[in-house]
Scaffold this motif. Sequence first.
Motif, short mmCIF file in Angstrom:
data_model
loop_
_atom_site.label_atom_id
_atom_site.label_comp_id
_atom_site.label_asym_id
_atom_site.label_seq_id
_atom_site.Cartn_x
_atom_site.Cartn_y
_atom_site.Cartn_z
N THR A 49 -6.25 30.52 -6.73
CA THR A 49 -7.30 29.32 -6.01
C THR A 49 -8.38 30.08 -5.56
O THR A 49 -9.17 30.29 -5.00
CB THR A 49 -7.03 29.23 -4.56
OG1 THR A 49 -6.68 29.96 -3.42
CG2 THR A 49 -5.94 27.70 -4.75
N HIS A 50 -8.54 31.57 -6.14
CA HIS A 50 -9.34 32.36 -5.70
C HIS A 50 -10.86 32.95 -6.46
O HIS A 50 -11.62 33.91 -7.02
CB HIS A 50 -9.23 33.58 -4.66
CG HIS A 50 -8.19 34.67 -5.43
ND1 HIS A 50 -7.08 33.96 -6.23
CD2 HIS A 50 -8.90 35.74 -6.46
CE1 HIS A 50 -6.55 35.09 -6.66
NE2 HIS A 50 -7.45 36.41 -6.74
N ASP A 89 -12.36 20.94 -0.55
CA ASP A 89 -11.08 20.71 -0.48
C ASP A 89 -10.16 21.67 0.31
O ASP A 89 -10.62 23.30 0.09
CB ASP A 89 -10.95 19.62 -1.10
CG ASP A 89 -9.92 21.02 -2.81
OD1 ASP A 89 -9.40 22.27 -2.86
OD2 ASP A 89 -10.00 19.88 -3.31
N PRO A 90 -9.43 22.00 0.10
CA PRO A 90 -8.24 23.16 1.30
C PRO A 90 -7.82 24.22 -0.27
O PRO A 90 -7.61 25.80 0.55
CB PRO A 90 -7.07 23.21 1.69
CG PRO A 90 -7.37 21.29 2.15
CD PRO A 90 -8.36 21.20 1.27
#
Length: 130
Positions: free
Chosen positions: A67-68, A114-115
């Motif tokens: 996600t990074h 979003d998260p």
Amino acid sequence: MSTIGFNHYNLRAPRELMNQLKDFYCEIVGLAQGQRPSLESPGYWLYAGDQCVLHLSQARPDEVRLTHIATTFDHVAFTCTDRPEMEERLKQHNVEFRRSKVPSLGIAQLFFKDPAGNGIELSFAEDQPV
């Protein structure tokens, strides 16, 4: 064959993040959890009205979902109503957002993450200043 419309997009994440995404898209964006068939892996189907637009699926335990990192995916856009109410909702949930507009189309926009870091655009057809 021709494409006749958009069906849905899928976000795949570990269980904890998947649940955070469900809460975020329901509580903040305004989608609603709805009917989902029994499938092999746990997950949710989220609806805008009667249209299922977002599938959330749990990643396998050995599956790594980064996600990074930067990818070619920039954002998903939703057509919405009542921009002032949505801005207030984002503020209440401490979601940082930025405003934009496309004057030639009469559209006001809100952009945020979003998260999991995915971009979201909320698009409003209105003449109010941004």
